[in-house]
Structure formats: structure tokens, C-alpha cells
Design a protein around this motif. Structure first.
Motif, PDB file in Angstrom:
ATOM      1  N   GLY A 184       0.817  -1.214   0.000  1.00 15.26           N
ATOM      2  CA  GLY A 184       0.000   0.000   0.000  1.00 15.26           C
ATOM      3  C   GLY A 184       0.851   1.263   0.000  1.00 15.26           C
ATOM      4  N   MET A 185       1.948   1.246   0.743  1.00 16.16           N
ATOM      5  CA  MET A 185       2.837   2.405   0.802  1.00 16.16           C
ATOM      6  C   MET A 185       3.508   2.662  -0.538  1.00 16.16           C
ATOM      7  SD  MET A 185       4.526   1.724   4.575  1.00 16.16           S
ATOM      8  CE  MET A 185       5.631   3.136   4.511  1.00 16.16           C
ATOM      9  N   VAL A 186       3.928   1.590  -1.212  1.00 12.76           N
ATOM     10  CA  VAL A 186       4.548   1.730  -2.532  1.00 12.76           C
ATOM     11  C   VAL A 186       3.549   2.305  -3.523  1.00 12.76           C
ATOM     12  CG1 VAL A 186       5.568   0.490  -4.481  1.00 12.76           C
ATOM     13  CG2 VAL A 186       6.223  -0.111  -2.139  1.00 12.76           C
ATOM     14  N   ILE A 187       2.329   1.780  -3.487  1.00 13.33           N
ATOM     15  CA  ILE A 187       1.273   2.291  -4.361  1.00 13.33           C
ATOM     16  C   ILE A 187       1.041   3.781  -4.095  1.00 13.33           C
ATOM     17  CG2 ILE A 187      -1.223   2.208  -4.779  1.00 13.33           C
ATOM     18  CD1 ILE A 187      -1.047  -0.839  -4.402  1.00 13.33           C
ATOM     19  N   LEU A 239      -2.563   2.692   5.518  1.00 17.87           N
ATOM     20  CA  LEU A 239      -3.831   2.478   6.223  1.00 17.87           C
ATOM     21  C   LEU A 239      -4.754   1.554   5.444  1.00 17.87           C
ATOM     22  CD1 LEU A 239      -4.673   6.042   7.618  1.00 17.87           C
ATOM     23  CD2 LEU A 239      -4.078   3.998   8.927  1.00 17.87           C
ATOM     24  N   SER A 240      -4.767   1.729   4.122  1.00 22.43           N
ATOM     25  CA  SER A 240      -5.619   0.865   3.289  1.00 22.43           C
ATOM     26  C   SER A 240      -5.189  -0.595   3.409  1.00 22.43           C
ATOM     27  CB  SER A 240      -5.530   1.318   1.823  1.00 22.43           C
ATOM     28  OG  SER A 240      -5.978   2.642   1.678  1.00 22.43           O
ATOM     29  N   GLY A 241      -3.876  -0.837   3.339  1.00 21.41           N
ATOM     30  CA  GLY A 241      -3.395  -2.203   3.498  1.00 21.41           C
ATOM     31  C   GLY A 241      -3.672  -2.749   4.885  1.00 21.41           C
ATOM     32  N   PHE A 242      -3.529  -1.903   5.891  1.00 19.13           N
ATOM     33  CA  PHE A 242      -3.757  -2.310   7.282  1.00 19.13           C
ATOM     34  C   PHE A 242      -5.226  -2.662   7.516  1.00 19.13           C
ATOM     35  CE2 PHE A 242      -4.513  -1.639  11.770  1.00 19.13           C
ATOM     36  CZ  PHE A 242      -3.392  -2.196  12.370  1.00 19.13           C
ATOM     37  N   ILE A 243      -6.120  -1.781   7.040  1.00 17.87           N
ATOM     38  CA  ILE A 243      -7.558  -1.981   7.260  1.00 17.87           C
ATOM     39  C   ILE A 243      -8.072  -3.174   6.474  1.00 17.87           C
ATOM     40  CG2 ILE A 243      -9.835  -0.954   6.874  1.00 17.87           C
ATOM     41  CD1 ILE A 243      -8.518   1.792   7.377  1.00 17.87           C
TER      42      ILE A 243
END
Length: 300
Positions: free
Chosen positions: A222-225, A280-284
Motif C-alpha cells: 500500500g505504501m509503494v502504491i 492504512l488501506s493495506g492495514f484496514i
């Protein structure tokens, strides 16, 4: 967790972006749209604020002095006006300058009978720092001995202040709304990726992998994206902003704020926002699967 293990998970996060490139591209496109819209709203707000400030700076208020004041007394009045906190500038405007200006605008014929008896009073052209404090400032000016009246600019000051406050409030709400929308859309996009990779998650959980071990590659993904989207958004915003401002400038007399004067701040905010939203998107998105064990993830 050892550094070697963390390095492996980070590497996996980067590999996941390419392995799931179709979904990654979809997430990047969504985030680019949200970041560009958010950046456009903020830049629009900054331009309107600058325009309001320029109009406010050029909006001089005239302070008329009592007729019959000597030049020395007029100087003391100007000194007292300048002492008021909200006053930026107070420029003396003599009755001789006033009558000359009126003659230039209206013609000498109207003032042909006026020779030595000039009916206009001396005045001061006053500029204020904060137009929202216009009425309070005028009240303080009127308390000064030697001041006869003040030209009324209260309505203009009020409207300029209202416009500035409205634009700032709208920009804040637009920023909040687009952040929530981008977080929601990217979370659902990544969630679709999770569904396609539920077998991989199930195997990791079955062999005893911790939640952190499972989560880190997806958070990194998600961070890379988010980072890729922020870089592209910055470049896209430069071209979009310059194009729109060139069109507006050709239609109305308006000097826009040069985007290169703030682009590094915008880029830093975009990168930080993209990485945080992506993480956050990956985490959620992974919470649903981390609550289950092994075959439960597959629905068996």
C-alpha cells in the motif's frame, strides 16, 4: 523480528505490487484522482485568498479631518492614526491634492468659481491589515481629536472577509471528503486483491505466522502504491494547474500564484498523504482475514 526477516517482508511488499499489477494500477489511478482533486482545491483556495488579500490591500479608507486644522495638527492626527494596531499605512492627503484630483477627473469648468476658498478638507488614506476588524478600527479612529468622518467601506470589508472564510472552510471540507473517499476506494481495491490471495494468507496463518508477519507485506504494498501515485499526481497537477490558469488569465485580468513557488510543499504533502493512505488501506483491508485461522479464511 530480525532485520533479515523484516528485509524479506519489505521485499515481498515490493514484489506484490508487480505480481498484482492490474489491481495496483487501479489503486494508483484512484489515488491519483483523489490527490489531484485535493491539490486543485487547495491551490484554488490559495489563489482566492491571495486575490482577496490584494483587493483588501488596494481598498483604501479615507479619513477626513476637521476643516481648519493646521498642518502641524494634521501631522499629530496622522501620528495617532498610525498608532492603532490594525493600521498598516496612513498617507497624508492634502486638500490641494484632492481639488487637483477632482479637477483632473471632472474638468476645470466645474471648479472655475473656486479660487482661494477650497471647500475640501485634508485627509488621510488609510490601509488596514485585517478587514474583519474594520468597524472596531474605525471606532478607534473616530475617537481621535481632529477626525471629522471616515468613508464607509464596512460592507466591502465584510464581504471580502466572508469570501475568504467561505473558501477556506470549503477547502477544508473538500480535503476531508476526498481523503475519506480515497481511503475507502483504495481499501476496497486492496480488499479485492486480498480475496484473490486468500490461499496465500491461509497458508501463512496455518504454519503459525503472526499477524504482523502477514500484514507487513500488504502494508508495504500500500505504501509503494501511495508513493507512486503521489509522484505522478505532483507532475499531473503542475500541467493541469498551468493549463487552467493560462486559460483563466486569458479571459480575465488575473495573475495566478506560480505553482513552482509551492510545488515542493505540495509534493511533500502528496508523498506523505499517499504513503499514509496506502499503509492504512493495506492495514484496514487485512483485518477481516487476520481474525480467522487457516481454513476459515477460505470458508471451509
Amino acid at each position: 523480528m530480525q532485520l533479515s526477516g523484516l528485509g524479506y517482508l519489505i521485499k515481498e511488499g515490493f514484489k506484490n505490487v508487480w505480481a498484482n499489477r492490474i489491481m495496483s494500477i487501479a489503486s494508483i489511478c484512484v489515488l491519483i484522482s483523489c490527490l489531484v482533486l485535493t491539490g486543485s482545491a487547495v491551490l484554488f483556495s490559495m489563489n482566492v485568498s491571495n486575490l482577496v488579500e490584494k483587493v483588501g490591500d488596494s481598498n483604501e479608507t479615507t479619513v477626513w479631518l476637521n476643516d481648519g486644522l493646521s498642518k502641524v495638527e494634521a501631522v499629530y492626527v496622522g501620528r495617532d492614526i498610525k498608532k492603532i494596531k490594525n493600521i498598516v499605512e496612513a498617507e497624508y492627503y492634502s486638500k490641494e491634492e484632492a481639488i487637483k484630483e477632482y479637477k483632473d477627473k471632472l474638468g476645470d469648468e466645474i471648479f472655475a468659481n473656486i479660487k482661494d476658498d477650497n471647500p475640501l478638507p485634508d485627509a488621510y488614506k488609510v490601509s488596514m491589515e485585517d478587514l474583519s476588524k474594520y468597524n472596531q478600527t474605525v471606532e478607534k479612529i473616530m475617537e481621535i481629536d481632529g477626525v471629522d468622518s471616515v468613508s464607509s467601506r464596512g460592507d466591502v470589508a465584510r464581504r471580502l472577509t466572508e469570501i475568504n472564510n467561505l473558501v477556506q472552510t470549503l477547502s477544508i471540507w473538500i480535503l476531508i471528503a476526498l481523503t475519506i473517499i480515497s481511503l475507502f476506494i483504495i481499501s476496497n481495491t486492496i480488499r479485492a486483491t486480498m480475496h484473490n490471495r486468500r490461499f496465500e494468507i491461509s497458508i501463512m496463518k496455518s504454519v503459525g505466522a503472526t499477524n504482523a508477519f502477514v500484514r507487513i507485506p500488504f502494508v508495504i504494498e500500500g505504501m509503494v502504491i501511495g508513493f507512486i501515485a503521489s509522484v505522478i499526481s505532483t507532475v499531473a497537477l503542475i500541467f493541469l494547474y498551468n493549463g487552467i490558469m493560462n486559460i483563466i488569465s486569458s479571459l480575465i485580468p488575473f495573475t495566478p500564484m506560480p505553482i513552482m513557488s509551492v510545488i515542493w510543499y505540495v509534493a511533500a504533502i502528496f508523498v506523505a498523504s499517499g504513503i499514509i493512505i496506502g499503509a492504512l488501506s493495506g492495514f484496514i483491508s487485512l483485518r477481516k482475514y487476520l481474525k480467522k485461522e487457516g481454513n476459515e479464511i477460505l470458508g471451509w
